[in-house]
Write a protein that holds these residues in place. Structure first.
Motif, PDB file in Angstrom:
ATOM      1  N   LEU A  63       0.807  -1.227   0.000  1.00 19.72           N
ATOM      2  CA  LEU A  63       0.000   0.000   0.000  1.00 19.72           C
ATOM      3  C   LEU A  63       0.843   1.282   0.000  1.00 19.72           C
ATOM      4  O   LEU A  63       0.599   2.158  -0.829  1.00 19.72           O
ATOM      5  N   PRO A  64       1.833   1.440   0.881  1.00 20.48           N
ATOM      6  CA  PRO A  64       2.600   2.698   0.852  1.00 20.48           C
ATOM      7  C   PRO A  64       3.291   2.945  -0.502  1.00 20.48           C
ATOM      8  O   PRO A  64       3.374   4.090  -0.952  1.00 20.48           O
ATOM      9  N   ILE A  65       3.722   1.877  -1.157  1.00 20.29           N
ATOM     10  CA  ILE A  65       4.371   2.016  -2.469  1.00 20.29           C
ATOM     11  C   ILE A  65       3.348   2.495  -3.497  1.00 20.29           C
ATOM     12  O   ILE A  65       3.615   3.417  -4.276  1.00 20.29           O
ATOM     13  N   VAL A  66       2.178   1.874  -3.508  1.00 16.22           N
ATOM     14  CA  VAL A  66       1.122   2.255  -4.445  1.00 16.22           C
ATOM     15  C   VAL A  66       0.708   3.711  -4.206  1.00 16.22           C
ATOM     16  O   VAL A  66       0.546   4.482  -5.155  1.00 16.22           O
ATOM     17  N   ILE A  67       0.579   4.096  -2.952  1.00 20.46           N
ATOM     18  CA  ILE A  67       0.216   5.481  -2.619  1.00 20.46           C
ATOM     19  C   ILE A  67       1.293   6.454  -3.088  1.00 20.46           C
ATOM     20  O   ILE A  67       0.983   7.511  -3.659  1.00 20.46           O
ATOM     21  N   GLU A  68       2.561   6.124  -2.874  1.00 17.14           N
ATOM     22  CA  GLU A  68       3.658   7.001  -3.323  1.00 17.14           C
ATOM     23  C   GLU A  68       3.655   7.159  -4.835  1.00 17.14           C
ATOM     24  O   GLU A  68       3.839   8.259  -5.355  1.00 17.14           O
ATOM     25  N   ILE A  69       3.434   6.062  -5.565  1.00 16.22           N
ATOM     26  CA  ILE A  69       3.386   6.138  -7.033  1.00 16.22           C
ATOM     27  C   ILE A  69       2.205   7.003  -7.467  1.00 16.22           C
ATOM     28  O   ILE A  69       2.327   7.843  -8.358  1.00 16.22           O
ATOM     29  N   MET A  70       1.062   6.790  -6.821  1.00 13.30           N
ATOM     30  CA  MET A  70      -0.133   7.577  -7.127  1.00 13.30           C
ATOM     31  C   MET A  70       0.105   9.068  -6.857  1.00 13.30           C
ATOM     32  O   MET A  70      -0.232   9.928  -7.686  1.00 13.30           O
ATOM     33  N   ASP A  71       0.707   9.379  -5.727  1.00 16.69           N
ATOM     34  CA  ASP A  71       0.986  10.767  -5.345  1.00 16.69           C
ATOM     35  C   ASP A  71       1.968  11.407  -6.325  1.00 16.69           C
ATOM     36  O   ASP A  71       1.777  12.540  -6.760  1.00 16.69           O
ATOM     37  N   TRP A  72       2.993  10.671  -6.682  1.00 14.83           N
ATOM     38  CA  TRP A  72       3.991  11.176  -7.628  1.00 14.83           C
ATOM     39  C   TRP A  72       3.332  11.455  -8.976  1.00 14.83           C
ATOM     40  O   TRP A  72       3.559  12.501  -9.592  1.00 14.83           O
ATOM     41  N   GLY A  73       2.485  10.524  -9.445  1.00 12.94           N
ATOM     42  CA  GLY A  73       1.797  10.707 -10.727  1.00 12.94           C
ATOM     43  C   GLY A  73       0.910  11.931 -10.742  1.00 12.94           C
ATOM     44  O   GLY A  73       0.873  12.680 -11.720  1.00 12.94           O
ATOM     45  N   ALA A  74       0.190  12.155  -9.652  1.00  9.78           N
ATOM     46  CA  ALA A  74      -0.693  13.325  -9.569  1.00  9.78           C
ATOM     47  C   ALA A  74       0.109  14.620  -9.497  1.00  9.78           C
ATOM     48  O   ALA A  74      -0.288  15.646 -10.062  1.00  9.78           O
ATOM     49  N   LYS A  75       1.237  14.564  -8.827  1.00 11.79           N
ATOM     50  CA  LYS A  75       2.073  15.754  -8.658  1.00 11.79           C
ATOM     51  C   LYS A  75       2.720  16.200  -9.972  1.00 11.79           C
ATOM     52  O   LYS A  75       2.799  17.398 -10.256  1.00 11.79           O
ATOM     53  N   TYR A  76       3.161  15.243 -10.779  1.00  7.55           N
ATOM     54  CA  TYR A  76       3.951  15.589 -11.962  1.00  7.55           C
ATOM     55  C   TYR A  76       3.238  15.379 -13.298  1.00  7.55           C
ATOM     56  O   TYR A  76       3.849  15.566 -14.339  1.00  7.55           O
ATOM     57  N   ASN A  77       1.968  15.011 -13.288  1.00  4.94           N
ATOM     58  CA  ASN A  77       1.264  14.802 -14.553  1.00  4.94           C
ATOM     59  C   ASN A  77      -0.066  15.546 -14.505  1.00  4.94           C
ATOM     60  O   ASN A  77      -0.985  15.146 -13.794  1.00  4.94           O
ATOM     61  N   ALA A  78      -0.164  16.575 -15.295  1.00  2.25           N
ATOM     62  CA  ALA A  78      -1.377  17.404 -15.314  1.00  2.25           C
ATOM     63  C   ALA A  78      -2.601  16.620 -15.789  1.00  2.25           C
ATOM     64  O   ALA A  78      -3.728  17.003 -15.501  1.00  2.25           O
ATOM     65  N   ASN A  79      -2.393  15.521 -16.518  1.00  2.00           N
ATOM     66  CA  ASN A  79      -3.502  14.708 -17.009  1.00  2.00           C
ATOM     67  C   ASN A  79      -4.024  13.730 -15.956  1.00  2.00           C
ATOM     68  O   ASN A  79      -4.925  12.943 -16.245  1.00  2.00           O
ATOM     69  N   CYS A  80      -3.449  13.746 -14.788  1.00  5.27           N
ATOM     70  CA  CYS A  80      -3.849  12.834 -13.699  1.00  5.27           C
ATOM     71  C   CYS A  80      -4.243  13.645 -12.468  1.00  5.27           C
ATOM     72  O   CYS A  80      -3.512  13.684 -11.478  1.00  5.27           O
ATOM     73  N   PRO A  81      -5.385  14.300 -12.525  1.00  2.81           N
ATOM     74  CA  PRO A  81      -5.783  15.147 -11.387  1.00  2.81           C
ATOM     75  C   PRO A  81      -6.092  14.315 -10.143  1.00  2.81           C
ATOM     76  O   PRO A  81      -6.448  13.145 -10.230  1.00  2.81           O
ATOM     77  N   ARG A  82      -5.931  14.944  -9.015  1.00  2.00           N
ATOM     78  CA  ARG A  82      -6.232  14.282  -7.744  1.00  2.00           C
ATOM     79  C   ARG A  82      -7.745  14.178  -7.573  1.00  2.00           C
ATOM     80  O   ARG A  82      -8.449  15.162  -7.673  1.00  2.00           O
ATOM     81  N   LYS A  83      -8.164  12.950  -7.294  1.00  2.00           N
ATOM     82  CA  LYS A  83      -9.575  12.732  -6.977  1.00  2.00           C
ATOM     83  C   LYS A  83      -9.676  12.709  -5.462  1.00  2.00           C
ATOM     84  O   LYS A  83      -8.779  13.175  -4.774  1.00  2.00           O
TER      85      LYS A  83
END
Length: 147
Positions: free
Chosen positions: A101-121
């Motif tokens: 879980l912490p790894i998946v969350i970190e990847i998700m957070d990184w993706g939202a932070k650096y990719n404008a096409n992946c907004p935070r839900k």
């Protein structure tokens, strides 16, 4: 090469490339499909082959069968007959799977932070506000489901 046989199907896993912990971890769950299957169980409540097959990323059926077999053989997923439909299998996370879980969350957070096409839900906003708290809360929920 490591060969795994499950349900009369053979899965091939490359030999470990090195003794580096990152490399060894990637040998188990480092392709995008495995992580997306783990995400679907962990964060979206999916449990069955058909639910994974209908994910927005449109995984091919042969790849899905292969990745489910590998994740099961690595004891990240548990495969059981559905109590509601004896002709259907359901998948759940093991303790080893929940520990991702912490790894998946970190990847998700990184993706939202650096990719404008992946907004935070909704979950992404919780993570941005209190990542440790979100991980703790989700871990508690997921561990309660482990058999």
């Amino acid at each position: 090469m490591k060969v795994i046989a499950l349900c009369n199907k053979i899965f091939f896993m490359d030999k470990h490339r090195s003794d580096c912990p990152i490399s060894c971890s990637l040998d188990v769950f480092g392709d995008k499909w495995s992580l997306l299957i783990i995400r679907d169980i962990m964060l979206r409540g999916k449990m069955s082959y058909s639910e994974f097959l209908n994910s927005e990323e449109r995984i091919a059926s042969n790849i899905l069968v292969n990745r489910l077999g590998i994740l099961e053989s690595e004891k990240i997923l548990l495969k059981e007959v559905s109590p509601l439909n004896k002709s259907k299998f359901i998948y759940s996370l093991t303790k080893k799977g929940v520990d991702l879980l912490p790894i998946v969350i970190e990847i998700m957070d990184w993706g939202a932070k650096y990719n404008a096409n992946c907004p935070r839900k909704e979950l992404g906003k919780k993570i941005k506000k209190d990542k440790a708290g979100a991980i703790q809360e989700l871990t508690k929920v997921l561990k309660a489901k482990v058999k």
